[in-house]
Structure formats: C-alpha cells, structure tokens
Scaffold this motif. Structure first.
Motif, PDB file in Angstrom:
ATOM      1  N   GLN A   1      51.042  24.528  26.928  1.00 49.04           N
ATOM      2  CA  GLN A   1      51.017  25.988  26.969  1.00 49.04           C
ATOM      3  C   GLN A   1      51.051  26.597  25.565  1.00 49.04           C
ATOM      4  O   GLN A   1      50.353  27.576  25.287  1.00 49.04           O
ATOM      5  CB  GLN A   1      52.196  26.493  27.803  1.00 49.04           C
ATOM      6  CG  GLN A   1      52.048  26.192  29.296  1.00 49.04           C
ATOM      7  CD  GLN A   1      53.313  26.470  30.082  1.00 49.04           C
ATOM      8  OE1 GLN A   1      54.426  26.408  29.535  1.00 49.04           O
ATOM      9  NE2 GLN A   1      53.162  26.766  31.359  1.00 49.04           N
TER      10      GLN A   1
ATOM     11  N   HIS B   1      47.676  26.104  24.128  1.00 50.30           N
ATOM     12  CA  HIS B   1      46.742  26.998  24.821  1.00 50.30           C
ATOM     13  C   HIS B   1      46.812  28.413  24.232  1.00 50.30           C
ATOM     14  O   HIS B   1      45.782  29.058  23.983  1.00 50.30           O
ATOM     15  CB  HIS B   1      47.070  27.022  26.314  1.00 50.30           C
ATOM     16  CG  HIS B   1      46.099  27.800  27.143  1.00 50.30           C
ATOM     17  ND1 HIS B   1      46.296  28.057  28.481  1.00 50.30           N
ATOM     18  CD2 HIS B   1      44.919  28.409  26.824  1.00 50.30           C
ATOM     19  CE1 HIS B   1      45.292  28.760  28.944  1.00 50.30           C
ATOM     20  NE2 HIS B   1      44.441  28.991  27.967  1.00 50.30           N
TER      21      HIS B   1
ATOM     22  N   TYR C   1      45.942  20.337  32.007  1.00 51.99           N
ATOM     23  CA  TYR C   1      46.729  21.046  33.024  1.00 51.99           C
ATOM     24  C   TYR C   1      46.707  20.266  34.346  1.00 51.99           C
ATOM     25  O   TYR C   1      47.721  20.160  35.045  1.00 51.99           O
ATOM     26  CB  TYR C   1      46.175  22.450  33.242  1.00 51.99           C
ATOM     27  CG  TYR C   1      46.715  23.482  32.277  1.00 51.99           C
ATOM     28  CD1 TYR C   1      48.081  23.732  32.199  1.00 51.99           C
ATOM     29  CD2 TYR C   1      45.866  24.215  31.448  1.00 51.99           C
ATOM     30  CE1 TYR C   1      48.583  24.681  31.307  1.00 51.99           C
ATOM     31  CE2 TYR C   1      46.356  25.161  30.559  1.00 51.99           C
ATOM     32  CZ  TYR C   1      47.720  25.383  30.498  1.00 51.99           C
ATOM     33  OH  TYR C   1      48.230  26.319  29.618  1.00 51.99           O
TER      34      TYR C   1
ATOM     35  N   LYS D   1      50.001  23.213  38.509  1.00 52.80           N
ATOM     36  CA  LYS D   1      49.299  23.759  37.350  1.00 52.80           C
ATOM     37  C   LYS D   1      47.793  23.895  37.576  1.00 52.80           C
ATOM     38  O   LYS D   1      47.060  24.255  36.658  1.00 52.80           O
ATOM     39  CB  LYS D   1      49.556  22.893  36.110  1.00 52.80           C
ATOM     40  CG  LYS D   1      51.020  22.880  35.677  1.00 52.80           C
ATOM     41  CD  LYS D   1      51.533  24.284  35.423  1.00 52.80           C
ATOM     42  CE  LYS D   1      53.026  24.321  35.176  1.00 52.80           C
ATOM     43  NZ  LYS D   1      53.523  25.719  35.085  1.00 52.80           N
TER      44      LYS D   1
END
Length: 524
Positions: free
Chosen positions: A56, A59, A81, A88
């Motif tokens: 995350q 990302h 993911y 997810k």
C-alpha cells in the motif's frame, strides 16, 4: 549514469535491512536534477514487498509519481494485491478499472486473481468483457477462466470457453489441454476428460496426474489404476511424482488394491521421495483398508510434518479394525502435541466408540467438540444416535433426536432404524421408516429392513405391503458383487452378471467344478 551507479551500490548495501527503512531511503534519496524513478524501479521494489502495508505504501508513491497508468507496473501491482487473498481483490480490481489501456497480461492477472480467490463469476464476467472489448487472448487466459468454471462446476460456460479455445487454435496447447482435463473432471464429465487427454499430442506429468485424479474423484477407480499402470510401463510417459501417488492411492483405498499400494510405497522408498502429510495420509488409509494396521502405524511414525489429516487417518485405521483403545490413545497424543482436532477426527472417534459400545466415552468425545469449537454436523448427530441405539438405549436416541438444534436428516433416522433392527423395536422403527420414506425414498434398504422386522414379528400383511410398494415404485436394491485382483486388474462379478468379457468361460468352468463336486460327493 553516475546517479544510477550510486543508487545500485546503496541498494546492495541496504538490501538486508528492514523493508520500510529501505523504502524510506529509496524515496528520499533523490538530489535536485537527478533523473526521475521509472516503472522498473518500482517493479523491483514490489518484488520485495512481503506485507500488505508495504504494498500500500508503494502503491501510494506510484500514484504520487504519476505512474498509475503504466500497464506493466499496474500488472505487477494487481498481482501483488491478489497474492494477499480475496480481501484485497477489490483493491486489485480498482487498479485494473482505472487503467485506460489494458493489454492481455493485465487482463490475465486480474482474471487469475478471481479464479484463485473468487468470486468466480467475476472471472467469467471479465472474460466476456475482454472479448467484447476485442482484447486478445493467449494460452494463459483460458486456463484461468476454465479454473473458475471448474470451481463453479459451470459445465455449460466451460463448454463455451472450450469452443473459444478451438477457434483460437489453442486446443493442442499443453497448458490449455491440462486445464481442460481438470475442468471436465470437476464437472463430472469423465468421458470428455478422457477424450481431451487422448487427443493431446504432448502430455506432461500434470496431464497424467490430472487424468488419474479425475478418474479417482469420479469413482472410476479401475480406470485410474489401469492408467497408472500405463503411465508406469510406457517408456514415453513421465515418471510418477508425489502428486501422481497422492492421486492414485485413494483409488487403491477404494478398491483395497494392496498390490498397487505396495508398489507405490516401494517406489517411494526406492526413489527416496519424501513422505509428507498428503502422501503419508494416503498410504495410511491404503494400508488400513488392506488390513495392515502395523504398517500403517509405521508410516505414521515416519512422517515429520504430521497434521490433523495424518492423525485422522491413523485414528480411523485403528477404529475401523476395532482397536478402540489405540484410537483413543492417539487422540490423547494429538491433544498433547497441541493440534486442534477437526470434525473428521471427531467423526472417526464417535464411530469407533459406537462400534466398541463405549457409550460414556462417546458422550465425552461429543462434549469435547464444543470445547474445541468444532461445528456439529448431521453425521456427528447420526453417530451419536448410532452410539446410543447400538447399546440398546433406543429411547434415549429418540430423545436425542428431538433435542437436536437442526432438522434430523436421512443419516440420523437411518441410524435409528438400524438400531431398531438390532433390538427389534418395531414401533420406533415404523416412525423412523416413515421419515425415511420421505427423506430417502429411493433407498431400497430402508423398505427391506422394516419388511424383515414385520416378518420376524409375524406381521405378514404389513411386510407384503412394503414389498409391493418397492415393486410399484420400481425401487431396486443394489446388487451385491464380488471382486478379485489378477495381474493387477480388478475383476468384478455381480449376481447373475454376464457383462464380464470372459463370462462364457467362467460359467463353463463353474459348471465343470459343480459336476466334479457332485461326482466326488455322490453317496455310496
């Protein structure tokens, strides 16, 4: 170029440090005017992400850098993911939906995620959307879609996908062919499964394993054993691996095919193959069904990574041979090593107690299910009814059924009817049979048991009505059969069965033996 060398050298120095420290260093280590980090840098970082938090964080930085529309990077991000399970997949889908341009690779990755974790129908919906959008497919697209079809047992949709495979000219592809075998086997279409297998120009170990496992899971155990022999004796075929043996041993268990099972175990020893939990539990079950309890225990002792499936197999082995004390001792040992028993283990224990007449111990085992938080299913309640009924506590069995938190099914009432037959309790048997005639109307054994009880009680009219009911409903009792293993082939014979290819020779031989016996035992 100088900045790239400096960055690579610092990466090597910091590669063993915690990921987040390295990530912060990576994101902050940029001098004014130094080149902008590209998708390759972030792809390399994604490979080192081990937690969802690290994915995350990366990302977020990808979005900040304006690289969220990079197809290659988005594909890697979606895959990362998807590695973290179904929870997810929603985030992975958002990354996919925001892409303006999508190539076949990104379509495949998101379809694979849904095929692995679900919802499976989303994989099929994406495949349809992919075709509508004119996106190309490749040899990896169809296996993922077929896997989703197999998980849903959606044979109709899978056949449509098979049609697209043929149109794409990928029907002879090894990877796609293996997926088709697995799909049709899961949909219980074993004839098409075999047809796909036979038409494959090239076969690898996955092809053979999938076909053998398909036969076994569809109850075609003789065919599974014959194909296994073909694999072993065909010089052009692959050598059996761990998955092959795990696939064929359930067939040996079903047929009590000791000779094949012994060969499998010998092959394991000869090749030095590691006996893990899956293979070990299959070997234990095979030896249990063939009556070799001591060998089954020896296999159990040699398994290092014993899980609940292995313990369940050895407990069942002792229980099915009437060794209740040993089965209960194994359960105590399981508790001592800190493993949590599952519903199958409790089912084996309750069945063991039932056949051994250990009512008090059976009650204790039943109560322990609540202690371990194991859900009680109908088969557990049926075992308790059988436990009480076999011991002669038919009235308690009836009260137990009345106190069940769920509606009793055919297994529960079948156990009660069996107990009534043992103890000749015809009144309760009538009540149980009435339930079974509704819950399990095609089972001839239920009618025959009650009819026999009426005959034993001299109630000939009631017995005649039941047997007439069987004829009127055209319900037939399964014909008993015998089997014999000759040269690794099982021959099955049913009552008045003439289907065997050598039936004429068999009956001629039997007639000759009968005449010889008559001559030898003719009274003087």
């Amino acid at each position: 170029m100088r900045g790239l060398r400096r960055r690579l050298s610092r990466t090597l120095v910091l590669k063993n440090q915690p990921f987040f420290r390295f990530l912060r260093f990576f994101l902050s280590d940029r001098s004014p005017g130094e080149y902008r980090r590209d998708s390759y840098d972030y792809t390399n970082l994604l490979q080192h992400c081990r937690t969802i938090r690290s994915v995350q964080e990366l990302h977020a930085q990808i979005i900040v850098e304006g690289l969220d529309q990079n197809g290659f990077l988005a594909t890697k991000l979606i895959g990362k993911y998807a590695e973290h399970g179904d929870s997810k997949m929603g985030v992975a889908r958002k990354v996919f939906d925001r892409l303006v341009e999508r190539d076949v690779f990104v379509w495949n990755v998101v379809i694979r995620g849904y095929a692995n974790w679900g919802p499976f129908d989303e994989a099929l919906n994406l495949f349809d959307e992919m075709r509508v959008n004119g996106a190309p497919t490749n040899r990896y697209t169809f296996p993922f879609v077929l896997k989703a079809c197999g998980a849903m047992k959606n044979r109709d949709k899978g056949k449509v996908v098979h049609g697209h495979v043929l149109k794409s000219g990928l029907d002879l592809d090894l990877f796609v062919g293996n997926a088709l075998i697995a799909f049709y086997a899961k949909c219980l279409d074993i004839e098409t499964t075999r047809k796909v297998f036979d038409e494959m120009p090239l076969k690898d170990i996955v092809s053979w394993n999938s076909m053998i496992a398909g036969f076994t899971s569809n109850g075609k155990v003789d065919e599974a054993i014959m194909l296994f022999h073909a694999m072993v004796h065909n010089q052009g075929a692959c050598s059996p691996d761990n998955a092959t043996l795990v696939g064929i041993l359930p067939a040996c268990v079903s047929k009590s095919a000791a000779q094949v099972g012994f060969w499998v175990h010998s092959y394991v020893i000869k090749t030095g193959m590691q006996v893990g939990a899956p293979l070990g539990s299959c070997l234990i079950s095979m030896y249990a069904n063939c009556g070799h309890v001591n060998i089954a225990r020896d296999v159990f002792n040699r398994i290092d990574d014993k899980n609940v499936i292995v313990w369940s197999a050895v407990i069942r082995c002792y229980g099915m041979h009437g060794l209740a004390d040993e089965a209960l001792t194994m359960f105590t040992s399981l508790e001592e090593v800190g493993l949590k028993p599952d519903g199958v283990i409790f089912l084996n224990l309750l069945s063991t107690c039932s056949h051994a007449g250990l009512v008090a111990k059976g009650r204790q085992i039943y109560e322990k299910m609540e202690t371990y938080g194991v859900e009680r299913k109908e088969e557990h309640y049926a075992c308790m009814v059988d436990l009480l009924g076999r011991a002669g506590f038919v009235d308690q069995a009836v009260k137990f059924i009345e106190g069940m938190p769920m509606q009793a099914g055919k297994d529960v009432y079948g156990a009660l009817l069996g107990a009534c037959r043992i103890h000749n309790n015809i009144e309760v048997a009538k009540e149980a049979a009435e339930k079974l005639f509704v819950l399990d109307p095609e089972n001839a054994g239920r009618y025959v048991i009650l009819a026999s009880m009426h005959e034993d009680a001299g109630q000939w009219e009631d017995a005649a009505k039941l047997r007439k009911l069987l004829r009127d409903r055209k319900i037939k009792k399964p014909v008993g059969c015998s089997s014999i293993e000759i040269d690794r082939i099982h021959h099955v014979f049913g009552k008045e069965d003439e289907s065997h290819p050598f039936s004429e020779q068999i009956f001629d031989t039997l007639e000759k033996l009968e005449r010889i016996m008559e001559e030898d035992f003719e009274p003087v």
